[in-house]
Design an enzyme around this catalytic site. Sequence first.
Site, PDB file in Angstrom:
ATOM      1  N   LEU A   1       1.008  -0.809  -0.113  1.00 56.88           N
ATOM      2  CA  LEU A   1      -0.055  -0.305  -0.102  1.00 56.88           C
ATOM      3  C   LEU A   1       0.913   0.796   0.499  1.00 56.88           C
ATOM      4  CD1 LEU A   1      -2.346  -0.954   2.199  1.00 56.88           C
ATOM      5  CD2 LEU A   1      -2.656  -1.162   0.002  1.00 56.88           C
TER       6      LEU A   1
ATOM      7  N   ASP B   1      -0.219  10.453  16.248  1.00 56.61           N
ATOM      8  CA  ASP B   1       0.004  10.526  14.698  1.00 56.61           C
ATOM      9  C   ASP B   1      -1.714  11.033  13.456  1.00 56.61           C
ATOM     10  OD1 ASP B   1       1.270  11.363  11.822  1.00 56.61           O
ATOM     11  OD2 ASP B   1       0.510   8.694  12.112  1.00 56.61           O
TER      12      ASP B   1
END
EC number: 2.7.11.1
Length: 1454
Positions: free
Chosen positions: A33, A147
């Site tokens: 990915l 994050d």
Amino acid sequence: MGAQLSLVVQASPSIAIFSYIDVLEEVHYVSQLNSSRFLKTCKALDPNGEIVIKVFIKPKDQYSLRPFLQRIRAQSFKLGQLPHVLNYSKLIETNRAGYMIRQHLKNNLYDRLSLRPYLQDIELKFIAFQLLNALKDIHNLNIVHGDIKTENILVTSWNWCILTDFAAFIKPVYLPEDNPGEFLFYFDTSKRRTCYLAPERFNSKLYQDGKSNNGRLTKEMDIFSLGCVIAEIFAEGRPIFNLSQLFKYKSNSYDVNREFLMEEMNSTDLRNLVLDMIQLDPSKRLSCDELLNKYRGIFFPDYFYTFIYDYFRNLVTMTTSTPISDNTCTNSTLEDNVKLLDETTEKIYRDFSQICHCLDFPLIKDGGEIGSDPPILESYKIEIEISRFLNTNLYFPQNYHLVLQQFTKVSEKIKSVKEECALLFISYLSHSIRSIVSTATKLKNLELLAVFAQFVSDENKIDRVVPYFVCCFEDSDQDVQALSLLTLIQVLTSVRKLNQLNENIFVDYLLPRLKRLLISNRQNTNYLRIVFANCLSDLAIIINRFQEFTFAQHCNDNSMDNNTEIMESSTKYSAKLIQSVEDLTVSFLTDNDTYVKMALLQNILPLCKFFGRERTNDIILSHLITYLNDKDPALRVSLIQTISGISILLGTVTLEQYILPLLIQTITDSEELVVISVLQSLKSLFKTGLIRKKYYIDISKTTSPLLLHPNNWIRQFTLMIIIEIINKLSKAEVYCILYPIIRPFFEFDVEFNFKSMISCCKQPVSRSVYNLLCSWSVRASKSLFWKKIITNHVDSFGNNRIEFITKNYSSKNYGFNKRDTKSSSSLKGIKTSSTVYSHDNKEIPLTAEDRNWIDKFHIIGLTEKDIWKIVALRGYVIRTARVMAANPDFPYNNSNYRPLVQNSPPNLNLTNIMPRNIFFDVEFAEESTSEGQDSNLENQQIYKYDESEKDSNKLNINGSKQLSTVMDINGSLIFKNKSIATTTSNLKNVFVQLEPTSYHMHSPNHGLKDNANVKPERKVVVSNSYEGDVESIEKFLSTFKILPPLRDYKEFGPIQEIVRSPNMGNLRGKLIATLMENEPNSITSSAVSPGETPYLITGSDQGVIKIWNLKEIIVGEVYSSSLTYDCSSTVTQITMIPNFDAFAVSSKDGQIIVLKVNHYQQESEVKFLNCECIRKINLKNFGKNEYAVRMRAFVNEEKSLLVALTNLSRVIIFDIRTLERLQIIENSPRHGAVSSICIDEECCVLILGTTRGIIDIWDIRFNVLIRSWSFGDHAPITHVEVCQFYGKNSVIVVGGSSKTFLTIWNFVKGHCQYAFINSDEQPSMEHFLPIEKGLEELNFCGIRSLNALSTISVSNDKILLTDEATSSIVMFSLNELSSSKAVISPSRFSDVFIPTQVTANLTMLLRKMKRTSTHSVDDSLYHHDIINSISTCEVDETPLLVACDNSGLIGIFQ
């Protein structure tokens, strides 16, 4: 994992990334990915679906990840309980790499912002609201994400947000300000240079001091990151900061409010929300909880807080599982979750009223005000009143009514509708519809989508709802396809605005899909095509309106110079539309199914308007006129009912040239309902003035004889036409032209109005006369009555006039004038016999044949003076009869014929075919195959219980033995035993014993695995007397299911002699025996065998069946049970098999067993051997956790039935012979749970009593509910019993009214006969009137009567019942009501009952308390616990009452 990790990690791995994945068990690599240097992200498959694997490649083999993985595992365990979090479900470390595995979701928030349909403002707000709540829940667990960015926020198909990839223990807290490479290595995995990190995380000093990993992430850092995400989603994907802008913002050289927020956001509240989250000073940033409280009702709607968020959160938790202790994930598979979306859709459907209340949708309580509180769950109905055919009813569990309106009208008044909050539900429902398993749930989903679509804008209707309706066209179920078509048209009907993207939605999208839908269903049933045909006109209306919208928008958006271009494109578009609709129309007009054509005709006028006059003539009318020749009269009726409306649209020219001549011809149709429709249409056309005067006279001449027609409707509509004609003509025209035509059909002159004219019309001919006239017209051969004159005269419709021979005409041309030799020869051999007169006094010659027919009319009641009536009807009948003659199925000779709309069944010619009798013989296989015939005869003699068999061996007149008596079982004929074969000259009726043609294997142990203790099954041989070889007849005969009567089954034992019911009138209530063997186990049921050897059967809650010898107990010889049988589960009911020493027992484990008591006579004593299980079945084979709570048995020569009521309120009927399930009756749950049952003496009627006080009467022959009623205060009905003393239609009802012991009703007439009142106050008579309407809307009594009755027993004219509160037993005497008394009562008061005749049909028995003694009562003589069962019997002509209570005590009273 180390601040300097970026320096030691390889720039690219030495081997391919999939080689790292291959070492994992049951994982299949799919793709990579991203290509981040820090964590490689791969997509893979495991047994439960798609997963994401984040791979950290160790810089060296000795690099240990254990401390990191332990902290990540502990964090994942805490996060696993939150619905907004997707944690790591598996953490693995090998010597080469570390693996973090989680579920894969298709879209993240960054991708969703660029996908169609674009998110609306309400959806963006809800996403922001979700993220704030999700972060609040995470912070409450003292966990910080570290994050947060749009790539780490996953979004489901219905916009539920999920935070993932927590980085607190994976990525550094602080980064250097002078080295952007560290930021790119750890955080910029997408390489967009977008920065979501808080400014304080860029600190070179802390980074160099080694606190990048050891430093602590703060909640304020997450708030800043989330503020950046919220700003980005409202800015349509434009990020608020890149890395350089963040550094400028940190140094106060970048004004984010002026340079970004003011440009992208119009809402001041939204700008303030973002600024409160991205303050440079962390201490000034508001927490999630503070933000949610501050902006409640300002930016976020209040219903987010009160309803929406919590509701969707519950839906999410329904579709997910919570990890168990010490696990970070569950092992829920796709197979386990296949029906989860069905459950959530059903929940939304059930909660619809609550949704409407919370979102202020215009929900109106039936008979109340908007927004009033809902009542207790009853019925809820939504009526869609936008389109003609879509008055659909949606039923929900609340009593409310919703009138759906156009969005623009509702949004002006209701804020939640204006904000389009219904989009949140539409997103969920639309994306779940393709994954729903149940068809019923899918239909509910479509209904909900149709309703919610009314509360969103027209643009969102088309973009967000219509595609999902269209996708359901591909569904395999026709109900789903049909409803999707209906809801599609409903939603499009309310659309009033179009955007430019959707202008060509019909040509480019909808019409091609509709054509494909029609083509794909050609081979299937006609239901979908019927629905489609009925909707086509509404579709045409919508198409026409969309064209107008498009043209108006083009005219407004373009200058006058482009008008030519607009007109050209509009013309091309219109041509395509019209051609597509024309193809669909022709397809339906030429369909092979009549009902499809009828559905189109029901709503064809808008379609004609869409095509216009010219195209309607060419496309529609050319096909419609062919329907008048169709064989189905229903189609002809539908056409004629529609034709008047079409005539108005097409005008007078088409009407006069095509339609009117066809209507006049159809007046002579063979079906009278078609004729009625024609006359009704003519009346409508006259009323509108479309028919000109030149047609009036011909129509009058054609229709006026119909005033003599036997059909009342035809006469009335004919008269209405005449009145309409009179109203259109002047007075002179009426009297000079019309009056001579109609005068013969009236008794005298009257005013020209309907009331006067209908009252003085001549009496019509009878139906038998009319049918005979039709038959005569077809069969006439040598007749002058029906002889027509050849003429060239035509009427104004182009039809040849019919003129018949008169005496003057025949004398001139046939009788005496020799010039017309051709006509004379045609009547050669015909001689006149007499004459009759017509209504205009013309003589009509009759032949001898005609005279015979006239005599027939006299015989059936037509007088001589009324013969002119059949003369007047000649012209109409001769045309009608010719049409009838063309139909071979029409019954000419039946004088009782009544025409119907539907076609008659095929008329098979059975003139020379005699009926053939076929006889069946049935016997058990072991008897039919035994070699010794003598033993068979012996066995047959043992079981001869029918008196008719005694004379079966008598000789007939010819000296031969007669055939054995034939009996009727289940509608078929069988022999009881074999007889000597006989011969006869009539070969059609000979009976010959044949070899067995079929074996019927009937297992008495159906559905059981363990049958070790059950009698083995017996095979039955069925033979018949058919000697032919026609395969179809043999196949038909083999379908008959024949079984011997129950008395022929040896395992049930010999049939008992009929024992009369005990005479309980001599019962004194004296206690003669107390049996305590069963204590302390409760006795749940009991029964008494009424045979020569009476014995008591009891069943306990421990599952123990005991047999007690009553004769020995009364004498005092024994006080213990004679036999014991263990059922291993609580016994719920015991019922005797009539006339046999066998009984049926039901238990809570679902078993129903039939036990036979084996005993024998030894001198004067009876010895009991054992209880033998002869039949057994388990109800759990039919329903989960189902068991019988009530049972009734019925046995006669034709039927042997066991009726069982289960705990699920289902009534299951078994055949006792095989315990095969025959039928299931499911009562309406709206009537309450079924608590009691009984069957009538003919076993045709099943009577049910429910907990809501409703009595339901079922005809079990046809499985039909024939009557329901309630009465009184609707108390639960606990017992129902048949009362044969007052006739076969009487039933005893315990319950229904808290003021009575019981009531006796005639269930056929539905009225109360007797009411036994439990006080001396007489209730109102209205208390006992049946309530049959609105049973679902009654306010039911949820508690039982204070004088609740625990059990009841009926014996001839005596009814015995027990009072649950006092454990007393009351006996009501139906023969003499005043002698009713309490036979067993521990009270110092006695009951006196006073009968009162209230009406001719109702008698009340009032109870009055009377003190009898001041002495103390001996409590040991009475029961002290609830009596669960009472039974009556007679031993040595002494009546006995046996009472069993909840403590296990058995009392025997004399």
